[in-house]
Design a protein around this motif. Structure first.
Motif, short mmCIF file in Angstrom:
data_model
loop_
_atom_site.label_atom_id
_atom_site.label_comp_id
_atom_site.label_asym_id
_atom_site.label_seq_id
_atom_site.Cartn_x
_atom_site.Cartn_y
_atom_site.Cartn_z
N GLN A 195 20.84 132.60 81.77
CA GLN A 195 21.45 131.75 80.75
C GLN A 195 21.97 132.56 79.57
OE1 GLN A 195 19.08 128.42 79.51
NE2 GLN A 195 20.54 127.75 77.98
N ASP A 196 21.19 133.55 79.11
CA ASP A 196 21.62 134.33 77.96
C ASP A 196 22.92 135.07 78.24
OD1 ASP A 196 19.40 133.44 76.65
OD2 ASP A 196 18.26 135.30 76.88
N ARG A 197 23.04 135.66 79.43
CA ARG A 197 24.27 136.40 79.74
C ARG A 197 25.47 135.47 79.83
NH1 ARG A 197 21.48 139.68 78.01
NH2 ARG A 197 20.88 141.67 78.93
N GLU A 198 25.26 134.27 80.33
CA GLU A 198 26.36 133.31 80.35
C GLU A 198 26.77 132.95 78.93
OE1 GLU A 198 27.30 129.50 83.02
OE2 GLU A 198 25.71 129.11 81.56
N ALA A 199 25.79 132.67 78.07
CA ALA A 199 26.09 132.30 76.69
C ALA A 199 26.76 133.45 75.95
CB ALA A 199 24.81 131.89 75.98
N GLN A 200 26.30 134.68 76.19
CA GLN A 200 26.89 135.83 75.51
C GLN A 200 28.32 136.08 75.99
OE1 GLN A 200 23.96 138.72 76.58
NE2 GLN A 200 22.56 138.19 74.90
N ARG A 201 28.56 135.85 77.27
CA ARG A 201 29.91 136.02 77.79
C ARG A 201 30.87 135.00 77.17
NH1 ARG A 201 31.87 134.31 82.71
NH2 ARG A 201 29.78 133.60 83.26
N GLU A 202 30.41 133.75 77.06
CA GLU A 202 31.25 132.74 76.43
C GLU A 202 31.47 133.07 74.96
OE1 GLU A 202 32.85 130.27 77.83
OE2 GLU A 202 32.10 130.91 79.79
N ALA A 203 30.45 133.64 74.31
CA ALA A 203 30.61 134.04 72.91
C ALA A 203 31.65 135.15 72.78
CB ALA A 203 29.27 134.49 72.34
N ILE A 204 31.65 136.10 73.72
CA ILE A 204 32.65 137.18 73.69
C ILE A 204 34.06 136.60 73.79
CG2 ILE A 204 33.62 139.07 75.07
CD1 ILE A 204 31.36 140.06 73.46
N TYR A 205 34.26 135.62 74.68
CA TYR A 205 35.58 135.00 74.81
C TYR A 205 35.97 134.30 73.51
CZ TYR A 205 34.87 135.74 79.83
OH TYR A 205 34.65 136.28 81.07
N ALA A 206 35.02 133.57 72.91
CA ALA A 206 35.32 132.86 71.67
C ALA A 206 35.64 133.85 70.54
CB ALA A 206 34.14 131.97 71.28
N LEU A 207 34.89 134.95 70.47
CA LEU A 207 35.14 135.96 69.45
C LEU A 207 36.51 136.60 69.64
CD1 LEU A 207 31.61 137.62 69.39
CD2 LEU A 207 32.66 136.38 67.48
N ALA A 208 36.86 136.89 70.89
CA ALA A 208 38.16 137.49 71.16
C ALA A 208 39.28 136.57 70.70
CB ALA A 208 38.28 137.81 72.65
N LEU A 266 40.37 145.08 75.38
CA LEU A 266 40.00 145.60 76.70
C LEU A 266 38.51 145.96 76.75
CD1 LEU A 266 43.13 147.83 77.44
CD2 LEU A 266 42.47 145.72 78.62
N ALA A 267 38.01 146.55 75.67
CA ALA A 267 36.59 146.90 75.65
C ALA A 267 35.73 145.64 75.68
CB ALA A 267 36.28 147.74 74.41
N MET A 268 36.15 144.62 74.95
CA MET A 268 35.40 143.35 74.97
C MET A 268 35.45 142.72 76.36
SD MET A 268 36.47 141.80 71.23
CE MET A 268 35.59 140.25 71.45
N GLY A 269 36.58 142.86 77.04
CA GLY A 269 36.66 142.35 78.40
C GLY A 269 35.71 143.09 79.34
N GLU A 270 35.59 144.40 79.11
CA GLU A 270 34.67 145.17 79.94
C GLU A 270 33.22 144.75 79.67
OE1 GLU A 270 33.62 149.82 81.07
OE2 GLU A 270 35.27 149.37 79.68
N ILE A 271 32.90 144.49 78.39
CA ILE A 271 31.56 144.00 78.05
C ILE A 271 31.30 142.67 78.76
CG2 ILE A 271 30.14 143.05 76.20
CD1 ILE A 271 30.20 146.04 76.14
N ALA A 272 32.29 141.78 78.74
CA ALA A 272 32.13 140.49 79.41
C ALA A 272 31.90 140.67 80.90
CB ALA A 272 33.35 139.62 79.16
N ALA A 273 32.58 141.64 81.49
CA ALA A 273 32.39 141.90 82.93
C ALA A 273 30.98 142.40 83.21
CB ALA A 273 33.42 142.92 83.40
N ARG A 274 30.43 143.23 82.32
CA ARG A 274 29.06 143.72 82.52
C ARG A 274 28.07 142.57 82.38
NH1 ARG A 274 31.64 146.92 84.34
NH2 ARG A 274 32.02 149.09 83.76
N LEU A 275 28.33 141.66 81.44
CA LEU A 275 27.45 140.51 81.29
C LEU A 275 27.49 139.63 82.53
CD1 LEU A 275 28.32 139.57 77.59
CD2 LEU A 275 26.17 140.52 78.40
N LEU A 276 28.65 139.50 83.14
CA LEU A 276 28.76 138.71 84.37
C LEU A 276 27.98 139.37 85.50
CD1 LEU A 276 29.98 136.28 85.80
CD2 LEU A 276 32.00 137.68 86.32
N GLU A 277 28.02 140.70 85.57
CA GLU A 277 27.23 141.40 86.58
C GLU A 277 25.74 141.13 86.39
OE1 GLU A 277 28.17 145.51 86.20
OE2 GLU A 277 30.23 145.30 86.92
N ASP A 278 25.28 141.17 85.13
CA ASP A 278 23.87 140.88 84.86
C ASP A 278 23.51 139.46 85.27
OD1 ASP A 278 23.69 143.39 83.80
OD2 ASP A 278 23.69 142.75 81.70
#
Length: 532
Positions: free
Chosen positions: A444-457, A472-484
């Motif tokens: 759940q936390d990784r999903e919430a953090q990924r959505e937060a990254i999109y909102a921040l972007a 691009l770096a924020m997109g890479e962070i979002a991809a790592r969160l999705l992997e988690d």
């Protein structure tokens, strides 16, 4: 840290003990003492005693007329590291400490701030033992009994014997003399003695909040009072932003209160529950944005290390943006916690709970605390098992989020009723439940953090204060969160199967059969009427 250096610290049970030892030394050696100097010493620690737990002691010592202090960190083995002069105040986070101290305190303190724990004011006298040729053969320091701020007790005097190179025999002889005079070796740091003098005991185990024979309503009121006590204890640190754990602890107490009202509130007056539930929700909503930003800023460095195509500096605009958002949310949080609404809620909540928490021993009406615990643990555990068993690889994320909530409720109940349970079984049950909670929390936390990254972007792009590299770096962070998140999802089945296995559920079943026999006091009260 540097080694102990051969210094010995001695103390005695009586205020006259050290002067008597000095007199004994003077009968054998020539004793030269300097003029007394007024000193102020402060022992520092985190709010949760992290240095004490690790056997460390950090002091800031200054003369009474100076703002410049010498910081000394003493390890469990007596090794020391010093820094100074230091002129900054307290509380202070790790980043604000001198460079010499940071490597030793970073793994202990983490995000917690150092706070003044004990302050002692007194006088210190430096002296020397001289031989027949007036050569210094031993140095010593007499710390006279000191006054402890906020306490009627005093810190006993201490005598430091500091060897001089080439005179080891003198050091050994002096040690024998002060020992015969009634002094005993003491911990070099003096932290335990300072805590005792201040009336503080980090190892004290508080009495249980509830007992099995209490009426259920009384027990629940006492539990809720303990949660309110926790909120009030960390309120100041939360408002002053001493460190982020104060807000976390405040939120935990709020969440526990909300769960207790939801799961156990039917034994309380309905009007109280109807009033309290929305007030506690308001507190939860008030504290959520600041805590979410704290977590994002705390976890961003570890996420940054996982960048492969992006660079750490590409995320600096994100850090600045999060910091700006946190500043704004902190203002909202502080206004809420200092508001009349909060103060009225706190006062009314305490008054109502204190009234309900009183039991005069009259015969009970309704279930006992133990009986309530049995019933609610049974029902909540069954809900966890039922909902968890329905989750398949194709289940939507909402099903896992809902299960996480049910697991939190079971965890809170286990914590509430721990005083009524077998300690070993309770620890085992919490351990097994935590393994399931961890994977659900990561999902759940990784999903919430990924959505937060999109909102921040989106927000940063709208403000025009970002670059393509940052995006691009924020997109890479979002991809790592999705992997988690995917990794946590893949672990779910095995973790739930482990929790649901017969051996764990047998332990859970034992928790649900506490000893409900009335205590002697309860039996007497029920047969003789209320105490007078």
């Amino acid at each position: 840290m540097s080694g102990p250096g051969g210094e010995h610290v001695w103390a005695g049970p009586e205020p006259s003990a050290v002067p008597a030892a000095l007199s004994a030394l003077a009968s054998t050696f020539t004793l030269a003492m300097d003029r007394p100097v007024a000193t102020r010493r402060v022992w520092l620690d985190s709010a949760d005693w992290r240095l004490y737990r690790k056997g460390l002691a950090l002091t800031a010592t200054a003369t009474a007329d100076s703002d410049e202090a010498t910081l000394e960190l003493v390890g469990a083995d007596g090794a020391t590291v010093t820094a100074g002069p230091d002129t900054l105040g307290w509380p202070r986070l790790l980043a604000g400490l001198p460079d010499q101290l940071q490597p030793y305190l970073e793994p202990v303190l983490g995000v917690r701030a150092l706070l003044p724990v004990v302050q002692a004011t007194g006088t210190s006298v430096v002296g020397r033992l001289l031989d027949a040729e007036d050569k210094t053969v031993l140095r010593l320091v007499h710390d006279r009994p000191a006054t402890i701020a906020g306490s009627n007790d005093r810190l006993p005097g201490r005598l430091w014997l500091i060897p001089v190179r080439g005179y080891a025999a003198v050091d050994a002889r002096a040690a024998r003399i002060v020992q015969r005079a009634g002094l005993v070796r003491e911990d070099r740091c003096g932290y335990p003695a300072a805590l005792r003098a201040a009336g503080l005991d980090p190892d004290a185990i508080p009495p249980p909040v509830i007992q099995p024979d209490l009426p259920a309503g009384v027990a629940v009121a006492r539990v809720l009072l303990s949660f309110l006590d926790e909120m009030e204890a960390v309120w100041d640190g939360t408002v002053r932003d001493v460190d982020i754990e104060f807000l976390h602890d405040f939120r935990v107490a709020v969440r526990r209160s909300r769960s207790a009202v939801k799961l156990l509130g039917d034994v309380l007056p309905p009007a109280l529950v109807a009033w309290a539930a929305p007030q506690l929700k308001w507190l939860g909503d008030l504290t959520t944005p600041s805590r979410d930003l704290d977590v994002q800023l705390q976890e961003l460095p570890s996420l940054t290390t996982r960048l492969t195509s992006g660079r750490p500096e590409d995320l600096e605009p994100l850090v600045l943006h999060l910091t700006r958002l946190r500043t704004g949310e902190r203002r909202t949080l502080v206004r809420g916690l200092r508001s009349g609404r909060f103060e009225r809620w706190r006062a009314r909540w305490r008054a109502w709970l204190e009234e309900l928490a009183v039991w005069d021993g009259r015969p009970r009406v309704g279930p006992t605390a133990a009986e309530l615990g049995v019933e609610r643990l049974v029902g909540t555990d069954r809900r966890v098992l039922r909902r968890g068993s329905r989750i398949t690889p194709g289940s939507p994320a909402e099903d896992l989020h809902d299960l996480r909530k049910r697991c939190k409720e079971l965890r809170y109940l286990l914590e509430i009723f721990t005083p009524l349970l077998d300690p070993a079984d309770a620890r085992g049950a919490v351990k097994e439940l935590k393994t399931l909670q961890d994977v659900l929390g990561t999902f759940q936390d990784r999903e919430a953090q990924r959505e937060a990254i999109y909102a921040l972007a989106t927000d940063m792009m709208a403000r025009g204060d970002t670059s393509a590299r940052t995006m691009l770096a924020m997109g890479e962070i979002a991809a790592r969160l999705l992997e988690d998140q995917h990794s946590a999802r893949a672990q779910y089945a095995a973790r739930f199967e482990r929790f649901a296995q017969p051996s764990v559920q047998r332990r859970m079943a034992r928790l649900k059969r506490p000893d409900t026999r009335p205590t002697e006091a309860a039996t007497t009260a029920s047969t003789t009427g209320p105490a007078r």
